[in-house]
Design a protein around this motif. Structure first.
Motif, PDB file in Angstrom:
ATOM      1  N   TYR A 247      -4.388  12.278  -1.137  1.00 15.40           N
ATOM      2  CA  TYR A 247      -4.000  10.878  -1.073  1.00 15.40           C
ATOM      3  C   TYR A 247      -3.739  10.534   0.389  1.00 15.40           C
TER       4      TYR A 247
ATOM      5  N   TYR B 221       1.060   4.308  -2.737  1.00 14.78           N
ATOM      6  CA  TYR B 221       0.776   5.682  -2.280  1.00 14.78           C
ATOM      7  C   TYR B 221       1.887   6.649  -2.688  1.00 14.78           C
ATOM      8  N   THR B 222       3.138   6.275  -2.446  1.00 14.43           N
ATOM      9  CA  THR B 222       4.246   7.172  -2.774  1.00 14.43           C
ATOM     10  C   THR B 222       4.364   7.417  -4.276  1.00 14.43           C
TER      11      THR B 222
ATOM     12  N   SER C 199       0.832  -1.206   0.000  1.00 16.87           N
ATOM     13  CA  SER C 199       0.000   0.000   0.000  1.00 16.87           C
ATOM     14  C   SER C 199       0.865   1.254   0.000  1.00 16.87           C
ATOM     15  N   TRP C 200       1.925   1.251   0.777  1.00 18.63           N
ATOM     16  CA  TRP C 200       2.795   2.429   0.859  1.00 18.63           C
ATOM     17  C   TRP C 200       3.501   2.704  -0.473  1.00 18.63           C
TER      18      TRP C 200
ATOM     19  N   LEU D  19      -5.266   2.469   0.822  1.00 13.27           N
ATOM     20  CA  LEU D  19      -4.967   3.714   0.126  1.00 13.27           C
ATOM     21  C   LEU D  19      -6.285   4.398  -0.203  1.00 13.27           C
TER      22      LEU D  19
ATOM     23  N   SER E  33      -2.690   7.386   3.139  1.00 12.17           N
ATOM     24  CA  SER E  33      -2.129   6.058   3.345  1.00 12.17           C
ATOM     25  C   SER E  33      -2.359   5.668   4.791  1.00 12.17           C
TER      26      SER E  33
ATOM     27  N   GLU F 133      -1.041   8.932   6.696  1.00 17.38           N
ATOM     28  CA  GLU F 133      -0.155   9.846   5.969  1.00 17.38           C
ATOM     29  C   GLU F 133      -0.973  10.574   4.909  1.00 17.38           C
TER      30      GLU F 133
END
Length: 346
Positions: A311, A260-261, A256-257, A318, A313, A290
């Motif tokens: 967006y 997201y990034t 997921s991270w 997400l 996280s 985040e």
């Protein structure tokens, strides 16, 4: 020796003859009558006698003083009652219901009280640090539609939790995976309007590709990180602002991270062709979530951007929040929607 004659002795005062009366003892002077002159030492005071006219005038003066005291007392009582009534009238109702004291509207919406869905048996809630998975039904983690979009203002109720579904990693297969999700009834907030009912359900993970200017890059990202499930809710408020909230669940926090990034730095939504980062450092931090906020360079009246994107996280989830309005979107409703959605995911 010469004889001297003895001088005669003085005769004593003869006693008064018997039968002579003693001199009288002076009595106290009589008290002067009212109005008479009286001497006290060297100062003389004269108290004139009151005439009937003076007595009547004195009584009238006392009556006037009593009436004045009564009038002032009544006036003080009236002012006290009026002040008490005014204080009650001001403090009893809500401040926003009092003309002249209501805060000017800043575009924020009216949402029902927040409520979290129940968890499956034996599953724990997120730890609030963004490191544990979400086991609640993903559709019930969506922010409900506000009152301004026809939503309900009552807190949603949720059915018994079902097992968390899993879907194949391929986004092309996510449509069939979404169809295999358990048919859990929608929340009252989701069924408040036909529009909310139509979009509050399982959707393919690759449904988000149609919203991007370059869907190929995001498709590759979804294939790499294996999106497991997705859902979406959208509404159009009375002010003309269209809001869409999309949630995507992945198999791990790292997957997921990574999505997201990449999405926050390389994603280009069609709703906001040219975007720039917007400052949100004064927002209240939501632990475990985040945030990256963007806004379009195109502005409308009062300098408000015509599109805003956020967006989020939160561990394995997400979230993408998109708000558009040709007339401009103030910061307050955007911040409200993003913060409430973050609270549901934290």
């Amino acid at each position: 020796m010469t004889d001297h004659a003895t001088p005669p002795q003085p005769a004593s005062d003869p006693l008064p003859p018997s039968g002579t009366p003693a001199p009288p003892v002076p009595s106290a002077p009589p008290m002067p009558a009212y109005g008479a002159e009286t001497a006290i030492g060297a100062v003389e005071f004269t108290q004139p006698a009151l005439t009937p006219e003076a007595v009547a005038e004195e009584r009238a003066h006392r009556a006037r003083r009593r009436k004045a005291a009564v009038r002032w007392g009544c006036a003080a009582l009236v002012f006290a009652l009026a002040g008490t009534g005014t204080a009650l009238a001001v403090t009893a109702p809500e401040r926003t219901d009092i003309p002249g004291l209501a805060t000017a509207g800043d575009g924020r919406y009216t949402f029902p009280p927040p409520a979290l869905p129940p968890l499956p048996s034996g599953k724990a809630a997120p730890d609030g640090k963004g490191k544990s998975l979400h086991y609640a039904d993903l559709r019930y983690l969506l922010l409900p539609a506000p009152k301004e979009a026809g939503g309900s203002v009552t807190a949603p109720t949720f059915p018994a939790p079902a097992a968390t579904p899993t879907a194949p990693a391929s986004p092309s297969a996510s449509a069939s995976a979404s169809a295999s999700e358990p048919a859990t009834p929608a929340t009252p907030a989701a069924t408040a309007t036909p529009a909310a009912t139509a979009v509050a359900g399982w959707v393919p993970c690759d449904a988000i590709l149609a919203e991007q200017q370059d869907p190929a890059k995001l498709r590759e990202l979804l294939l790499q990180n294996a999106c497991r499930a997705a859902t979406v809710r959208e509404w159009t408020a009375s002010d003309g602002t269209r809001t869409q909230i999309r949630l995507l669940r992945f198999g791990s926090v790292s997957e997921s991270w990574d999505t997201y990034t990449s999405l926050r730095s390389k994603g280009r939504p069609k709703a906001a062709a040219d975007t720039k980062s917007t400052d949100h450092h004064d927002w209240a931090d939501v632990p475990g979530v985040e945030l990256t906020a963007l806004e379009s360079t195109a502005t409308a009246a009062k300098g408000n951007p015509t599109a805003r994107v956020a967006y989020l996280s939160a561990a394995d989830i997400l979230a993408v929040v998109t708000m558009t309005n040709p007339g401009g979107i103030p910061s307050a409703p955007f911040r409200q929607v993003v913060t409430l959605q973050s609270d549901l995911l934290a």
